[in-house]
Design a protein around this motif. Structure first.
Motif, PDB file in Angstrom:
ATOM      1  N   GLN A 188      95.909  82.762  -0.340  1.00  0.00           N
ATOM      2  CA  GLN A 188      95.667  82.208  -1.675  1.00  0.00           C
ATOM      3  C   GLN A 188      94.298  81.545  -1.719  1.00  0.00           C
ATOM      4  N   LEU A 189      93.605  81.772  -2.826  1.00  0.00           N
ATOM      5  CA  LEU A 189      92.322  81.118  -3.018  1.00  0.00           C
ATOM      6  C   LEU A 189      92.281  80.420  -4.361  1.00  0.00           C
ATOM      7  N   ASN A 190      91.450  79.403  -4.420  1.00  0.00           N
ATOM      8  CA  ASN A 190      91.250  78.625  -5.633  1.00  0.00           C
ATOM      9  C   ASN A 190      90.138  79.294  -6.426  1.00  0.00           C
ATOM     10  N   LEU A 232      95.389  79.355  -8.786  1.00  0.00           N
ATOM     11  CA  LEU A 232      95.486  79.984  -7.480  1.00  0.00           C
ATOM     12  C   LEU A 232      95.603  81.488  -7.671  1.00  0.00           C
ATOM     13  N   ILE A 233      94.848  82.231  -6.874  1.00  0.00           N
ATOM     14  CA  ILE A 233      94.899  83.684  -6.875  1.00  0.00           C
ATOM     15  C   ILE A 233      95.503  84.089  -5.530  1.00  0.00           C
ATOM     16  N   ALA A 271      98.548  82.142 -10.229  1.00  0.00           N
ATOM     17  CA  ALA A 271      98.425  82.588 -11.615  1.00  0.00           C
ATOM     18  C   ALA A 271      98.236  84.104 -11.666  1.00  0.00           C
ATOM     19  N   LEU A 272      97.769  84.680 -10.562  1.00  0.00           N
ATOM     20  CA  LEU A 272      97.492  86.114 -10.479  1.00  0.00           C
ATOM     21  C   LEU A 272      97.776  86.573  -9.063  1.00  0.00           C
ATOM     22  N   GLN A 309      98.340  73.115 -14.575  1.00  0.00           N
ATOM     23  CA  GLN A 309      98.278  72.112 -13.519  1.00  0.00           C
ATOM     24  C   GLN A 309      99.566  72.064 -12.706  1.00  0.00           C
ATOM     25  N   ALA A 310     100.699  72.233 -13.359  1.00  0.00           N
ATOM     26  CA  ALA A 310     101.987  72.231 -12.652  1.00  0.00           C
ATOM     27  C   ALA A 310     102.086  73.436 -11.720  1.00  0.00           C
ATOM     28  N   LEU A 311     101.656  74.616 -12.171  1.00  0.00           N
ATOM     29  CA  LEU A 311     101.663  75.802 -11.321  1.00  0.00           C
ATOM     30  C   LEU A 311     100.786  75.587 -10.090  1.00  0.00           C
ATOM     31  N   PHE A 312      99.600  75.061 -10.306  1.00  0.00           N
ATOM     32  CA  PHE A 312      98.660  74.823  -9.211  1.00  0.00           C
ATOM     33  C   PHE A 312      99.241  73.826  -8.213  1.00  0.00           C
TER      34      PHE A 312
END
Length: 69
Positions: free
Chosen positions: A52-54, A60-61, A16-17, A7-10
């Motif tokens: 970036q996409l969810n 997030l990618i 994440a990738l 959640q913190a990264l988002f």
């Protein structure tokens, strides 16, 4: 702990990738046409263009096209 980290990264907009492509605009259009929600459309940044996409699972990618000099 893993859920809080995710959640913190988002929340900070950290992917994440990260995937690389030679046609970010084409990939963006194809993925968007299939219903993906983009948090960031293709955007030029220093040395590359990123989008970036969810992934709908809380990640997030990032798709990256490196600049060719």
């Amino acid at each position: 702990a893993a859920k809080a980290y995710q959640q913190a990264l988002f929340k900070q907009g950290q992917p994440a990738l990260m995937l690389f492509t030679d046609d970010i605009k084409g990939d963006h259009e194809r993925i968007k046409a299939r219903g993906a929600a983009f948090a960031m459309a293709p955007t030029e940044v220093t040395g590359s263009t990123i989008a970036q996409l969810n992934d709908s699972c809380g990640n997030l990618i990032q798709i990256t096209q490196l600049a060719r000099w």
